[in-house]
Design an enzyme around this catalytic site. Sequence first.
Site, PDB file in Angstrom:
ATOM      1  N   LYS A   1      -4.353 -10.399  -6.751  1.00  0.00           N
ATOM      2  CA  LYS A   1      -5.623 -10.502  -6.007  1.00  0.00           C
ATOM      3  C   LYS A   1      -6.706  -9.628  -6.638  1.00  0.00           C
ATOM      4  O   LYS A   1      -6.424  -8.500  -7.049  1.00  0.00           O
ATOM      5  CB  LYS A   1      -5.335 -10.037  -4.566  1.00  0.00           C
ATOM      6  CG  LYS A   1      -6.501 -10.104  -3.625  1.00  0.00           C
ATOM      7  CD  LYS A   1      -6.114  -9.586  -2.251  1.00  0.00           C
ATOM      8  CE  LYS A   1      -6.287  -8.096  -2.149  1.00  0.00           C
ATOM      9  NZ  LYS A   1      -6.282  -7.577  -0.764  1.00  0.00           N
TER      10      LYS A   1
ATOM     11  N   LYS B   1     -10.789  -4.169  -4.907  1.00  0.00           N
ATOM     12  CA  LYS B   1     -11.687  -3.047  -5.195  1.00  0.00           C
ATOM     13  C   LYS B   1     -10.902  -1.816  -5.644  1.00  0.00           C
ATOM     14  O   LYS B   1     -11.467  -0.888  -6.183  1.00  0.00           O
ATOM     15  CB  LYS B   1     -12.565  -2.739  -3.983  1.00  0.00           C
ATOM     16  CG  LYS B   1     -11.815  -2.571  -2.679  1.00  0.00           C
ATOM     17  CD  LYS B   1     -12.782  -2.599  -1.489  1.00  0.00           C
ATOM     18  CE  LYS B   1     -12.038  -2.911  -0.190  1.00  0.00           C
ATOM     19  NZ  LYS B   1     -12.850  -3.448   0.858  1.00  0.00           N
TER      20      LYS B   1
ATOM     21  N   LYS C   1       0.832  -1.212   0.000  1.00  0.00           N
ATOM     22  CA  LYS C   1       0.000   0.000   0.000  1.00  0.00           C
ATOM     23  C   LYS C   1       0.858   1.249   0.000  1.00  0.00           C
ATOM     24  O   LYS C   1       0.500   2.250  -0.611  1.00  0.00           O
ATOM     25  CB  LYS C   1      -0.949   0.018   1.210  1.00  0.00           C
ATOM     26  CG  LYS C   1      -2.146  -0.891   1.017  1.00  0.00           C
ATOM     27  CD  LYS C   1      -3.279  -0.524   1.949  1.00  0.00           C
ATOM     28  CE  LYS C   1      -4.487  -1.409   1.692  1.00  0.00           C
ATOM     29  NZ  LYS C   1      -5.538  -1.249   2.684  1.00  0.00           N
TER      30      LYS C   1
HETATM   31  P1  TYM Z   1     -10.553  -5.995   3.320  1.00  0.00           P
HETATM   32  O1  TYM Z   1     -11.557  -4.936   3.550  1.00  0.00           O
HETATM   33  O2  TYM Z   1      -9.452  -5.723   2.365  1.00  0.00           O
HETATM   34  O3  TYM Z   1     -11.269  -7.315   2.854  1.00  0.00           O
HETATM   35  C1  TYM Z   1     -12.348  -7.859   3.600  1.00  0.00           C
HETATM   36  C2  TYM Z   1     -12.299  -9.367   3.578  1.00  0.00           C
HETATM   37  O4  TYM Z   1     -12.328  -9.853   2.238  1.00  0.00           O
HETATM   38  C3  TYM Z   1     -11.221 -10.720   2.007  1.00  0.00           C
HETATM   39  N1  TYM Z   1     -10.762 -10.539   0.631  1.00  0.00           N
HETATM   40  C4  TYM Z   1     -10.620 -11.537  -0.255  1.00  0.00           C
HETATM   41  N2  TYM Z   1     -10.802 -12.863  -0.128  1.00  0.00           N
HETATM   42  C5  TYM Z   1     -10.571 -13.612  -1.223  1.00  0.00           C
HETATM   43  N3  TYM Z   1     -10.162 -13.104  -2.410  1.00  0.00           N
HETATM   44  C6  TYM Z   1      -9.954 -11.780  -2.574  1.00  0.00           C
HETATM   45  N4  TYM Z   1      -9.575 -11.295  -3.736  1.00  0.00           N
HETATM   46  C7  TYM Z   1     -10.185 -10.935  -1.449  1.00  0.00           C
HETATM   47  N5  TYM Z   1     -10.102  -9.597  -1.261  1.00  0.00           N
HETATM   48  C8  TYM Z   1     -10.449  -9.367   0.017  1.00  0.00           C
HETATM   49  C9  TYM Z   1     -10.160 -10.260   3.014  1.00  0.00           C
HETATM   50  O5  TYM Z   1      -9.223 -11.267   3.285  1.00  0.00           O
HETATM   51  C10 TYM Z   1     -11.014  -9.921   4.205  1.00  0.00           C
HETATM   52  O6  TYM Z   1     -11.335 -11.078   4.932  1.00  0.00           O
HETATM   53  N6  TYM Z   1      -7.833  -5.541   7.483  1.00  0.00           N
HETATM   54  C11 TYM Z   1      -9.012  -6.139   6.895  1.00  0.00           C
HETATM   55  C12 TYM Z   1     -10.291  -5.708   7.581  1.00  0.00           C
HETATM   56  C13 TYM Z   1     -10.272  -5.885   9.054  1.00  0.00           C
HETATM   57  C14 TYM Z   1     -10.508  -7.107   9.740  1.00  0.00           C
HETATM   58  C15 TYM Z   1     -10.427  -6.779  11.129  1.00  0.00           C
HETATM   59  C16 TYM Z   1     -10.759  -8.410   9.334  1.00  0.00           C
HETATM   60  C17 TYM Z   1     -10.078  -4.924   9.986  1.00  0.00           C
HETATM   61  N7  TYM Z   1     -10.158  -5.453  11.238  1.00  0.00           N
HETATM   62  C18 TYM Z   1     -10.580  -7.759  12.104  1.00  0.00           C
HETATM   63  C19 TYM Z   1     -10.930  -9.373  10.314  1.00  0.00           C
HETATM   64  C20 TYM Z   1     -10.830  -9.056  11.680  1.00  0.00           C
HETATM   65  C21 TYM Z   1      -9.105  -5.733   5.445  1.00  0.00           C
HETATM   66  O7  TYM Z   1      -8.515  -4.759   5.016  1.00  0.00           O
HETATM   67  O8  TYM Z   1      -9.952  -6.490   4.712  1.00  0.00           O
END
Ligand code: TYM
Length: 330
Positions: free
Chosen positions: A196, A199, A114
Amino acid sequence: MDDKKTIFSGVQSSGFLTLGNYIGALKNWTKLQNDYNCLFCVVDMHSITVRQNPSELKRRTLEILKLYMASGIDAEKNILFIQSHVPAHAELAWVLGCNTYMGELSRMTQFKDKSARNDENINAGLFTYPVLMAADILLYNADLVPVGSDQKQHLELARDIAERFNGVYGNLFIVPEPYIGEVGAKIMSLQEPTKKMSKSDINPNGYIALLDDADTIVKKIKRAVTDSENEVAYREGKDGINNLLGIYSAVTDKTMGEAQTEFEGKGYGHFKAAVAEAVVECMRPMWQRYKELSDNNDYVEKIYTEGALKAAYLADGTLKKVYEKIGFVI
Ligand code: TYM
């Protein structure tokens, strides 16, 4: 309290949800929700590590909350809330930040990625973000955290922080386990299947947004990058096909083996059409429920208001214990 274990998970409101978020996270949440006490959070505080347009952020946060419900998460049984509504997240993050090493945070691959992409805004929040994520999880003593595989490193850090804190101050936190689904833990970009699905991809053909319409989904899958062979098989080097097989198997609940057998001897055109149809059929009930929720803002507001109260009650209990342990006057 019952003797069910606890789940915590969340999605950032920095953009719309993609099929990757759905398959890697939301779909597993809906499967696990009956066997655990679940808290599902829209982590808006994480989103501002990258500059956001304020009105857009607000809109996205509510959109994501509605998509949680629309995807089948029971808003009455689980606690659904917005992270910034529960101040204990920021408060615990401060304490945990004082128990996390710079070296640990510098090793986070997501920080490296990032910051490379946002070199004009490498802010301290982007660096300490995994500490806030650890706070999210540890506040609720979550046993299990269902995420996609890209979050595994952050989860490992949360475990290390919990163990360190317990070691120094005496047992308090449950050390959380990741739950990463066998299929679909990392859905790849449709245009660059070694990356990956994200978004933040500048090419909209790389991702499927959960609120894309059926025609758009069909077009995007038709355009998905494959290879020069014409064999639908899961094999090294066939990243595009492997990804589409993963998507198909996740949205139809078929195993990869079943999916491959189904398309034996079939060409890519036929395969892509079937994948697109399966994705659309999986999304259709969600779109319907999303529309209903969008017509019922009062209900949505009731859900996140009550959710924040319930979450804050649990979080404040943990924070008080943390403050006691570290010697704050309470
Ligand atoms: P974030 O917002 O990037 O993504 C949310 C969830 O979606 C999953 N994910 C994917 N899984 C499979 N293939 C993909 N291409 C893909 N893109 C995203 C992510 O693994 C995630 O589970 N830091 C985290 C959010 C967060 C969080 C937490 C998660 C903040 N605090 C506490 C669990 C527990 C994040 O940026 O996810």
